[in-house]
Each structure stands twice: as C-alpha cells, then as structure tokens.
Enzyme design. Structure first.
Site, PDB file in Angstrom:
ATOM      1  N   LYS A  57       8.448 -28.604 -99.306  1.00  0.00           N
ATOM      2  CA  LYS A  57       7.225 -29.236 -99.047  1.00  0.00           C
ATOM      3  C   LYS A  57       6.944 -30.484 -99.771  1.00  0.00           C
ATOM      4  O   LYS A  57       6.460 -31.517 -98.959  1.00  0.00           O
ATOM      5  CB  LYS A  57       6.151 -28.209 -99.713  1.00  0.00           C
ATOM      6  N   ASN A  58       7.626 -30.792-101.034  1.00  0.00           N
ATOM      7  CA  ASN A  58       7.366 -32.044-101.505  1.00  0.00           C
ATOM      8  C   ASN A  58       8.484 -33.141-101.049  1.00  0.00           C
ATOM      9  O   ASN A  58       8.290 -34.391-101.359  1.00  0.00           O
ATOM     10  CB  ASN A  58       7.473 -31.816-102.909  1.00  0.00           C
TER      11      ASN A  58
ATOM     12  N   CYS B 284      -7.017 -31.484-110.313  1.00  0.00           N
ATOM     13  CA  CYS B 284      -6.901 -30.092-109.749  1.00  0.00           C
ATOM     14  C   CYS B 284      -6.771 -29.090-110.796  1.00  0.00           C
ATOM     15  O   CYS B 284      -6.919 -29.710-112.009  1.00  0.00           O
ATOM     16  CB  CYS B 284      -5.688 -30.177-108.864  1.00  0.00           C
TER      17      CYS B 284
ATOM     18  N   ARG C  18      -4.856 -35.423-112.875  1.00  0.00           N
ATOM     19  CA  ARG C  18      -4.096 -35.995-111.604  1.00  0.00           C
ATOM     20  C   ARG C  18      -4.424 -37.471-111.322  1.00  0.00           C
ATOM     21  O   ARG C  18      -4.944 -37.842-110.180  1.00  0.00           O
ATOM     22  CB  ARG C  18      -3.881 -35.088-110.507  1.00  0.00           C
TER      23      ARG C  18
ATOM     24  N   ASP D  28      -3.969 -44.010-111.044  1.00  0.00           N
ATOM     25  CA  ASP D  28      -3.739 -45.358-111.340  1.00  0.00           C
ATOM     26  C   ASP D  28      -2.569 -46.155-111.519  1.00  0.00           C
ATOM     27  O   ASP D  28      -2.640 -47.337-111.172  1.00  0.00           O
ATOM     28  CB  ASP D  28      -4.381 -45.250-113.055  1.00  0.00           C
TER      29      ASP D  28
ATOM     30  N   ASP E 274       7.464 -27.553-112.019  1.00  0.00           N
ATOM     31  CA  ASP E 274       7.153 -26.564-111.058  1.00  0.00           C
ATOM     32  C   ASP E 274       7.816 -25.154-111.071  1.00  0.00           C
ATOM     33  O   ASP E 274       7.556 -24.428-110.511  1.00  0.00           O
ATOM     34  CB  ASP E 274       7.436 -27.094-109.750  1.00  0.00           C
TER      35      ASP E 274
ATOM     36  N   ARG F 221       0.033 -22.388 -99.728  1.00  0.00           N
ATOM     37  CA  ARG F 221       0.187 -23.942 -99.705  1.00  0.00           C
ATOM     38  C   ARG F 221       1.723 -24.227 -99.637  1.00  0.00           C
ATOM     39  O   ARG F 221       2.059 -25.204 -99.032  1.00  0.00           O
ATOM     40  CB  ARG F 221      -0.438 -24.495-100.952  1.00  0.00           C
TER      41      ARG F 221
HETATM   42  C1  EPZ Z   1       4.684 -34.301-107.854  1.00  0.00           C
HETATM   43  O1  EPZ Z   1       3.108 -34.477-107.985  1.00  0.00           O
HETATM   44  C2  EPZ Z   1       4.516 -33.123-106.945  1.00  0.00           C
HETATM   45  N1  EPZ Z   1       3.883 -32.881-105.858  1.00  0.00           N
HETATM   46  C3  EPZ Z   1       4.074 -31.816-108.056  1.00  0.00           C
HETATM   47  O2  EPZ Z   1       4.306 -30.736-107.490  1.00  0.00           O
HETATM   48  C4  EPZ Z   1       5.165 -31.977-109.316  1.00  0.00           C
HETATM   49  O3  EPZ Z   1       4.376 -30.889-110.273  1.00  0.00           O
HETATM   50  C5  EPZ Z   1       4.857 -33.294-109.986  1.00  0.00           C
HETATM   51  O4  EPZ Z   1       5.234 -34.251-108.959  1.00  0.00           O
HETATM   52  C6  EPZ Z   1       6.006 -33.404-111.007  1.00  0.00           C
HETATM   53  O5  EPZ Z   1       7.078 -33.230-110.775  1.00  0.00           O
HETATM   54  C7  EPZ Z   1       4.317 -33.670-104.735  1.00  0.00           C
HETATM   55  O6  EPZ Z   1       5.202 -34.210-104.877  1.00  0.00           O
HETATM   56  C8  EPZ Z   1       3.320 -33.575-103.532  1.00  0.00           C
HETATM   57  P1  EPZ Z   1       3.394 -37.095-111.050  1.00  0.00           P
HETATM   58  P2  EPZ Z   1       2.537 -36.106-108.611  1.00  0.00           P
HETATM   59  O7  EPZ Z   1       2.701 -38.281-110.220  1.00  0.00           O
HETATM   60  O8  EPZ Z   1       3.337 -36.927-108.162  1.00  0.00           O
HETATM   61  C9  EPZ Z   1       0.669 -38.519-114.489  1.00  0.00           C
HETATM   62  C10 EPZ Z   1       3.830 -28.690-106.506  1.00  0.00           C
HETATM   63  O9  EPZ Z   1       3.607 -27.339-107.523  1.00  0.00           O
HETATM   64  N2  EPZ Z   1       0.269 -39.787-113.507  1.00  0.00           N
HETATM   65  O10 EPZ Z   1       4.877 -37.208-111.041  1.00  0.00           O
HETATM   66  O11 EPZ Z   1       1.109 -35.812-108.484  1.00  0.00           O
HETATM   67  C11 EPZ Z   1       0.127 -37.315-114.101  1.00  0.00           C
HETATM   68  O12 EPZ Z   1      -1.383 -37.134-114.486  1.00  0.00           O
HETATM   69  C12 EPZ Z   1       3.276 -29.978-107.107  1.00  0.00           C
HETATM   70  O13 EPZ Z   1       4.509 -28.633-105.531  1.00  0.00           O
HETATM   71  C13 EPZ Z   1      -0.600 -40.650-114.009  1.00  0.00           C
HETATM   72  O14 EPZ Z   1      -0.963 -40.735-115.117  1.00  0.00           O
HETATM   73  O15 EPZ Z   1       3.052 -35.975-109.975  1.00  0.00           O
HETATM   74  C14 EPZ Z   1       1.076 -36.325-114.568  1.00  0.00           C
HETATM   75  O16 EPZ Z   1       0.929 -36.116-116.069  1.00  0.00           O
HETATM   76  C15 EPZ Z   1       2.310 -29.663-108.316  1.00  0.00           C
HETATM   77  N3  EPZ Z   1      -0.904 -41.711-113.323  1.00  0.00           N
HETATM   78  C16 EPZ Z   1       2.549 -37.184-114.755  1.00  0.00           C
HETATM   79  O17 EPZ Z   1       1.987 -38.633-114.582  1.00  0.00           O
HETATM   80  C17 EPZ Z   1      -0.608 -41.866-111.856  1.00  0.00           C
HETATM   81  O18 EPZ Z   1      -1.137 -42.782-111.254  1.00  0.00           O
HETATM   82  C18 EPZ Z   1       3.325 -36.868-113.462  1.00  0.00           C
HETATM   83  O19 EPZ Z   1       2.631 -36.770-112.268  1.00  0.00           O
HETATM   84  C19 EPZ Z   1       0.146 -40.876-111.434  1.00  0.00           C
HETATM   85  C20 EPZ Z   1       0.709 -39.852-112.343  1.00  0.00           C
END
Ligand code: EPZ
Length: 437
Positions: free
Chosen positions: A22-23, A120, A125, A128, A309, A401
């Site tokens: 999915k990702n 969420c 999430r 920035d 995950d 999902r």
């Molecule tokens: C991806 O989410 C995955 N989703 C998530 O899978 C997965 O848990 C996550 O990466 C971590 O591996 C998809 O790929 C569609 P991040 P993403 O940006 O990209 C902070 C599932 O279960 N952050 O790597 O949204 C954020 O808050 C889903 O399939 C900022 O602060 O995660 C988090 O603490 C859930 N600012 C950390 O970074 C930003 O602009 C990592 O988030 C972006 C992120």
C-alpha cells in the site's frame, strides 16, 4: 459497519500470499501526475486507501482504471489533462497520504490547492517538512481556510536537509525534484523500500535519480517524464503481520510473494522471541513456533530498524511471552491505541509515555473490541486468533485500509474468521446484513 467474528485457538498452518505494498502504491499512483502519458502499475493492492487515492486523482481530472490484469492487480492511470489540480478536504480528511500529490501537482501544473491533512489517531502528522522543502525549491505556499495554496512557475533544484526523517516527505520532494530546473540534493532522507520503489518507477519514467535507499538522494531535473509499466514491491508490513500470526498461534505458516530482505529487523525480533524462521524460496518466509515465547524488547526506528508499523502486532505477540517486554514507540506520539483493547482481553500492559511494559504470558479471553487505526486493528485480530472463545472485532474498515482480503487469507490458513455486516442493529430480518464470506 463491518465486524469480524473470530474464534480463537487454531494454529495457522499452510501458506498465505501477500499483496502489493500500500505504501508503495500511494506515492507511485501520485507519480502519474508527473506525465501526460499512460502509467501502468502492477500488483496494486485492492484496499480502501488505494480506492481513496483513485477518487482523489479522478477528482482532479485523471483517468484511473483498476483492473485485475494478467499480473494480478493492474492499475492504468492517465493524467493527460488535470482539469482541477485541487485535493479536496472531503477526500484528504480520510487519508493523510493525500499530501503526496502536493509536490507532483506543483511540478506538473505550477500550482496546487491541497487540503491540510490534519492529524489522525496515531499522531499530529504535520507536513511542515514537505512545505519547507518545496519552498526551498521556489514554491510559494500559503495556508488559507484549511488549504495549502501553492504556486511555482517552475521549481528549481535545491540542497535540502530534512530536520527529521520523513517517508512521505522524502517521496513528495523526490517527485517535485524530478522535473525541477537543475540538481536537487536531498539529505537525511528516509531509506524505506517504498522510497526505493518510487525512485525505480520515476527512473523508468525517465527521471535521473541516484542514491534512493540511502540517506542522500541526488536528482537531476529533466524537462518531461514519459509513461511506463512498473510492478510495485510486495507489502512488507502485511508479510510481517502474517509472520507474527504464525508465531502467536504456534503454527507453521509460509508467507509467499514477499521480499525477505525488507523484513530483516522483524525476522530478527521474531527469532529473539523464540520463533523459528527460514526462507524456503527467495520470495518466501516460513515461521514455526511451539508457542513457548520469550520476552523481547523492541524500539521502533526508521528503516532498516524495527518498523513502527509492526509495533502493535508485536505487542500482541509478547503478551504471550514469558517475562517482561519493553516496547518503545519512537516515531509517533500516540501509537498505543491498541493497548486498552488488549488489556480488556486480559493482557497485562502498562504505558508510561512512549514505553509500554508487557508482562506475559497472559491468558487472553475473547471479547468485543474496537479498532482505532490500521495497525491497531491488526493487533486486535492477532489477539483474537489466540483468545479463548469468540471475539467481535468492530470497525474493521480501519483494517480494510491496508489489508487486502485479510479474512480470506487467514481462513485459508485455518483461522475461524467471518466478516459480518451490522449484525447488532437489524431493523428486520431481511435488513440484517450477514455476509458469510
Ligand atoms: C509513512 O507515514 C507511512 N505511510 C506510515 O504508515 C508509517 O508509519 C510512517 O511512514 C513511518 O514509517 C505511508 O507511507 C503512506 P513520516 P508518514 O513522515 O510519511 C514527523 C501505515 O500504517 N514529521 O515518516 O506520514 C511525523 O510526525 C502508515 O501504513 C514531521 O514532523 O510518516 C512523525 O513523527 C501509518 N513533519 C515522523 O516525522 C513532517 O513534515 C515520521 O513521519 C513529516 C513528518
């Protein structure tokens, strides 16, 4: 609202085939925006988030056709004309990953209007870091009425160092950079296999990318991208979930169609917990367990560390392990929503901030439980597979999902799982929607 009725106690024996990731599918589908030619993606899983992405692209004027082609699921996308480059809130609020269209829209159309995703269940999430990177590449981005209004005549290359490792942030900026003027250097990138998958697709479309899968990615912008046919990776989290299912039920389960290289951290922790794992084929992993599990600590990290995950699924496992296991969630601030439901089934878990202490083994009893997010759902299903009696797992739309035909796959390995419609509120017999699958 669908529910699962699960009778626990059966060891999972046999084989389960995993679907496409999915990702990977979500960013790869967004990449179709970058070309006016047809993109054919194979192995796309038929799950709710993919349907949401299809609706999102169609709402912008793309043609997206999901069909079961010769290679399994085949999705044909054409963004020949993007009549309305707006990601509307009604769609974005249901799937945070919709923000993945931001970079491609600006790169292709020079403008974008994307609803802010909001948080969420598992955390705030923010995006920035996506915005900061795009601004460095020359985009003007304002936040108005809950939307990001972005514009850039043409993005230019930049040197961007991510403050935090972000998977979709890396993917968003990678897609923005491939059509930007000049060279972009991205540092402190995510190294997840899904980033590598996206980079391989973009390269097949004519992009010039080096370093995907490492923390430094170098992109030379090109003037246009062409269509391609590309098969996406298998889903490593779905595969990991089934490996845990084999271990927790003291079964003998072979997961096929996966990539063992993407699962090294998960396999290592399962072996530490006492499961026996081997690889009978290059795309298969076999898990066996006698049910005697050892307490095992995990600390979630970015890839190649133990994936966040898989945290909820592993927590269900260690409720059955002898001793005390410490589970530290370092990525998201609120990813213990499954704990209270597991405790209601009899698990002994205490949470202090980002650390959960799990005392096992605890005998789980069947209960009516409620899903709160995608991976918490998986955790509850795993617990129900070993609980004594018949559990009702409610709000399985969370699970739908990201897990394709999960009940059929589990039933094929001996689990007693049935999907039921809204059985508790039938206004009259003909309205009760029992759907025995
Ligand atoms: C991806 O989410 C995955 N989703 C998530 O899978 C997965 O848990 C996550 O990466 C971590 O591996 C998809 O790929 C569609 P991040 P993403 O940006 O990209 C902070 C599932 O279960 N952050 O790597 O949204 C954020 O808050 C889903 O399939 C900022 O602060 O995660 C988090 O603490 C859930 N600012 C950390 O970074 C930003 O602009 C990592 O988030 C972006 C992120």
């Amino acid at each position: 609202m669908d529910k699962f009725v699960i009778r626990g106690g059966n060891p999972l024996i046999g084989t389960i085939r995993v679907s496409g990731a999915k990702n990977s599918a979500l960013p790869c589908m967004a990449a179709a925006i970058l070309t006016d030619e047809e993109l054919i993606l194979e192995n796309i899983p038929q799950v709710r988030d993919i349907e949401t992405e299809r609706k999102l692209l169609a709402s912008m004027g793309a043609q997206v056709e999901m069909c079961a082609g010769v290679s399994g699921h085949e999705t044909i996308l054409s963004c020949h004309s993007l009549s309305d480059p707006v990601a509307k809130y009604e769609i974005v609020k249901t799937m945070r990953a919709s923000s993945l269209v931001l970079g491609p829209l600006i790169a292709r159309a020079g403008a974008a209007r994307v609803a802010m995703p909001g948080g969420c269940a598992i955390g705030g999430r923010p995006i920035d870091l996506h915005i900061k990177g795009l601004e460095k590449m020359g985009a003007t981005i304002e936040q108005k009425h809950g939307y990001l209004e972005a514009s850039a005549p043409r993005l230019h290359g930049a040197h961007i160092v991510f403050d935090k490792i972000t998977v979709t942030g890396t993917e968003d900026l990678l897609m923005a950079a491939v059509l930007a003027e000049g060279e972009t250097l991205l540092e402190n990138c995510a190294r997840e296999p899904e980033v590598v998958d996206l980079a391989a697709l973009l390269t097949a479309m004519g992009a010039d990318i080096r370093g995907a899968g490492t923390s430094t990615i170098r992109v030379r912008g090109v003037s246009r991208l062409h269509g391609a046919r590309y098969r996406i990776n298998p889903d490593r989290i779905e595969a990991g979930t089934f490996l845990v299912a084999g271990a927790i039920t003291a079964g003998d389960l072979t997961v096929v169609g996966c990539n063992p290289k993407h699962l090294r951290a998960v396999v290592g922790k399962l072996e530490e917990a006492g499961a026996v794992i081997d690889s009978p084929a290059p795309d298969a992993l076999r898990v066996r367990s006698n049910g005697k599990l050892r307490a095992t600590d995990i600390s979630t990290e970015e890839y190649p560390g133990f994936p966040t995950d898989m945290q909820a699924q592993f927590m269900a496992l260690v409720t059955q392990a002898e001793g005390v296991s410490l589970i530290k969630e370092n990525i998201f601030e609120n990813r213990f929503m499954h704990v209270q439901e597991l405790v209601r089934m009899g698990a002994n878990i205490k949470v202090d901030g980002r650390t959960a202490t799990v005392q096992g083994p605890a005998r789980l009893s069947a209960a009516a439980v409620m899903c709160s997010d995608l991976r918490a759902s998986a955790s509850l299903v795993l617990a129900a597979l070993i609980a004594d009696g018949e559990s009702i797992v409610d709000r399985v739309y969370h699970m739908d999902r990201g897990y394709e035909q999960i009940e059929e796959k589990l039933r094929g390995a001996g689990a007693e799982v049935q999907r039921m419609g809204n059985v508790f509120a039938p206004r009259s017999p003909e309205l009760s929607t029992h759907t025995r699958v």
